[in-house]
Every structure is written in C-alpha cells, then in structure tokens.
Design a protein around this motif. Structure first.
Motif, PDB file in Angstrom:
ATOM      1  N   SER A  65       0.846  -1.193   0.000  1.00 18.18           N
ATOM      2  CA  SER A  65       0.000   0.000   0.000  1.00 18.18           C
ATOM      3  C   SER A  65       0.883   1.246   0.000  1.00 18.18           C
ATOM      4  N   ALA A 110      -1.980   4.345  -9.247  1.00 13.68           N
ATOM      5  CA  ALA A 110      -2.938   3.304  -8.848  1.00 13.68           C
ATOM      6  C   ALA A 110      -3.368   2.504 -10.070  1.00 13.68           C
ATOM      7  N   GLY A 126      -2.292  -1.441 -10.154  1.00 10.46           N
ATOM      8  CA  GLY A 126      -3.392  -2.294  -9.679  1.00 10.46           C
ATOM      9  C   GLY A 126      -3.189  -3.757 -10.031  1.00 10.46           C
ATOM     10  N   ARG A 163      -1.586  -1.081  -4.153  1.00 11.44           N
ATOM     11  CA  ARG A 163      -2.605  -0.021  -4.089  1.00 11.44           C
ATOM     12  C   ARG A 163      -1.931   1.334  -3.851  1.00 11.44           C
ATOM     13  N   VAL A 164      -2.515   2.365  -4.439  1.00  9.99           N
ATOM     14  CA  VAL A 164      -1.985   3.722  -4.243  1.00  9.99           C
ATOM     15  C   VAL A 164      -3.165   4.654  -3.957  1.00  9.99           C
ATOM     16  N   ASN A 165      -3.101   5.340  -2.837  1.00 12.38           N
ATOM     17  CA  ASN A 165      -4.152   6.298  -2.468  1.00 12.38           C
ATOM     18  C   ASN A 165      -3.507   7.576  -1.949  1.00 12.38           C
ATOM     19  N   THR A 206      -8.596  -3.245   1.367  1.00 10.11           N
ATOM     20  CA  THR A 206      -8.050  -3.937   0.188  1.00 10.11           C
ATOM     21  C   THR A 206      -8.753  -3.595  -1.136  1.00 10.11           C
ATOM     22  N   CYS A 234      -9.663  -0.488  -1.911  1.00 12.94           N
ATOM     23  CA  CYS A 234      -9.544   0.966  -2.080  1.00 12.94           C
ATOM     24  C   CYS A 234      -8.231   1.295  -2.778  1.00 12.94           C
ATOM     25  N   THR A 235      -8.299   1.811  -3.983  1.00 10.59           N
ATOM     26  CA  THR A 235      -7.106   2.316  -4.658  1.00 10.59           C
ATOM     27  C   THR A 235      -7.509   3.446  -5.592  1.00 10.59           C
TER      28      THR A 235
END
Ligand SMILES: NC(=O)c1ccc[n+]([C@@H]2O[C@H](COP(=O)([O-])OP(=O)(O)OC[C@H]3O[C@@H](n4cnc5c(N)ncnc54)[C@H](O)[C@@H]3O)[C@@H](O)[C@H]2O)c1
Length: 290
Positions: free
Chosen positions: A173, A209, A213, A218-220, A274, A276-277
């Motif tokens: 993450s 993201a 993916g 994941r990238v937020n 998991t 959320c990206t």
C-alpha cells in the motif's frame, strides 16, 4: 482478489459457523509488516509512523537530519515499550537519513530496507515543504525547489517502495500525502506553488494506482486540512490572526491535530482497505464541505 481467495471474515465467517472472532479490528493490524515513511522525523509523518508501529510494523522514518533529535528518540523508546500484538509481532521505529529529491538515493534506501527485512509493505510519501509568494512574483528557483520536494520527491519515494513491493511480491500500500490545497486554493494565501504541487500529487496517486493495480499494489492519497504542526506553526507564529481565521473556515471550528490522521493511515495501510485504490481521502474538519 476473487471471492475464492477472500478471507473468511465478517458475515461469511458467521454463516460458515467459524469460531467468533473480532476480525474487524484485527484487519487494521500490520503484523511483521515493513513500512517506509518520508518526513518521519516530526509532525504528521512521525505521528503516522508511530501509529503503524503500534499496529505491529517495523517503520523506517526517512528525513533530512543526519541523526534524529531527542524528541524522535523519545518516540522510538515509547514504541519499544509497547506490548506485542497477539501472535507475537512487535513494531519498532528506525531512522534513516535521506533526501526525497535524490531519486537514486531513495531507491537505494528502499532497496537496503527490503533486503534487510525481506519485504516492504507500506510507503507513506509524506515529506513536503510550504513556502508562499505572490503568484506574479514567485521566484523561479523557489518554485522549482518546492516542486522538487513536493512532487518529484513524492514520486521518487513511491517508486522506491513500489519497486521493492514488486521485487518481493508484496501486495503493498502506497499512501501519498496530498492536501486539501490540491483541490482548493487557500483563502488569502499566496501558495501557488504549494497548491500546484498538491494537485499534482492527487493525479500522481490516481495514475500510479491505475498502473500498479494489476500488480496488487494499491496507491491512495490523503488530503488533510489545516493541521497544527511545525509547518503551520511557522506560518501562524508570524501571523497570529490566522489561527482564528483558519479555524473559522471549517464547521468543526478548529485546526486538526496530527493524531487525528492515525485512523486513516492505518486503514489505508492495512487489509481493512483492500478494495480501495486510486482514491483521495479528505480529512479536513469539513473545510471543503463549505
Ligand atoms: N500541516 C498541515 O496543515 C498540512 C495540511 C495538509 C497537508 N500537509 C502535508 O503533510 C506533510 C507533512 O507536513 P507536516 O505538517 O508534518 O510538516 P513538517 O514541516 O512538520 O514536517 C515535514 C517533514 O518533512 C521533512 N522534509 C522536508 N524536505 C525533505 C526532503 N527533501 N527529504 C526528506 N524529508 C524532508 C522535514 O524535515 C520534516 O521533518 C507535508 O507533505 C504537508 O504538505 C500538511
């Protein structure tokens, strides 16, 4: 993750007749995880680093000073006294001197951490600077310097960590610290460079993201509102009227505290998020709602 690979938690666990367990909370823990937090010597970065360590992670704080100061060492000692997680995993804080604007240097730092620990799971690209000057007068060198730290530095940190997540096959993450200032202009402030930089971080998060993916990374982004740290203190100390002004600009009526970002960083870093990206999580006391 296909439904066949999904962990048996929550309603599925209840329906399967599993032994009741508080999986909702344990999903936020980071047993044996390894994290890298830039700008982790103080402020929001250090607060997030401690939260990750409390959740069980070994956290490497990367920052400019050659050696950590007394305050950081005190936080490290505090983390060392925390009890282990159920299952034995125990978090800790480590310090590494590094400059996020040095791409090769950041890649090497992450490579060394991952080689030593055998994994890298979480990156918080948090280091940033704030300077102000009127937009028609903004000196070019100053503009470039800010963009170098706040945009290039965030990319280099995220790259550094992402390369090791890929190398060790971790579904990692990456969390980029943006700002509400990436989506709005701050009333009465001359922050064209800062606003531009944070806007770039928001797009960087979405773009990375989408590319990562398929690799399970994941990238937020997190967009805090006004938070009381050294960065804002430097500004407020010379302009005391701003404290009341900034406080009145959100419905909660005050500035935020760094510890009010602990929950969101744990959520994004852990298995609790998991699916959320490519998202931006706004934590601004409602500033943008007005
Ligand atoms: N404080 C706020 O109100 C607020 C609001 C929104 C977003 N943010 C963002 O949160 C992040 C942290 O801010 P803060 O308030 O804790 O600031 P801070 O100034 O207290 O901490 C920033 C840290 O980044 C480090 N840093 C700066 N340049 C660096 C470099 N080139 N390489 C490595 N480390 C470097 C500094 O040494 C410092 O330890 C920043 O990206 C900031 O833009 C802050």
């Amino acid at each position: 993750m296909t439904s066949a690979q999904a962990p048996i938690v929550g309603v599925a666990a209840a329906l399967a007749g599993a032994t009741p367990a508080r999986t909702a909370l344990s999903q936020f823990t980071l047993p044996n995880h390894v994290a890298l937090v830039t700008g982790g010597h103080r402020g929001i970065g250090l607060e997030m680093a401690l939260a990750l360590a409390e959740a069980g992670a070994t956290v490497y704080c990367v920052d400019l000073p050659k050696h950590p100061d007394e305050g950081w060492l005190k936080v490290q000692a505090f983390a060392a006294q925390l009890p282990s997680l159920e299952g034995g995993s125990k978090g800790r804080l480590e310090y590494v001197c590094g400059d996020v604007t040095d791409q090769a240097g950041m890649w090497k730092i992450a490579e060394d951490i991952a080689a030593k620990e055998g994994r890298l799971d979480v990156c918080v690209a948090n280091a940033g600077i704030l300077r102000g000057a009127e937009c028609l007068e903004y000196p070019g060198e100053e503009f470039k310097k800010l963009i170098d730290v706040n945009v290039n530095g965030v990319l280099f940190s995220a790259q550094a960590a992402g390369r090791q997540m890929q190398r060790f096959g971790r579904k990692g993450s990456i969390i980029l610290i943006a700002s509400m200032s990436g989506s709005i202009a701050n009333q009465k402030q001359h922050w064209v460079a800062y606003n531009t930089s944070k806007s770039a971080v928001l797009q960087m998060g979405r773009s990375m993201a989408c590319e990562l993916g398929a690799k399970g990374i994941r990238v937020n982004t997190i967009s805090p509102g006004y938070i009381y740290t050294q960065m804002t203190r430097d500004f407020l100390d010379t302009r005391p009227h701003l404290m009341a002004e900034w406080s009145s600009q959100n419905p909660i009526g005050r500035l935020g505290r760094p510890d009010e970002l602990r929950g969101v960083v744990l959520w994004l870093a852990s298995e609790a998020s998991t699916f959320c990206t490519g998202s931006d999580i706004i934590v601004d006391g409602g500033h943008r709602a007005w």
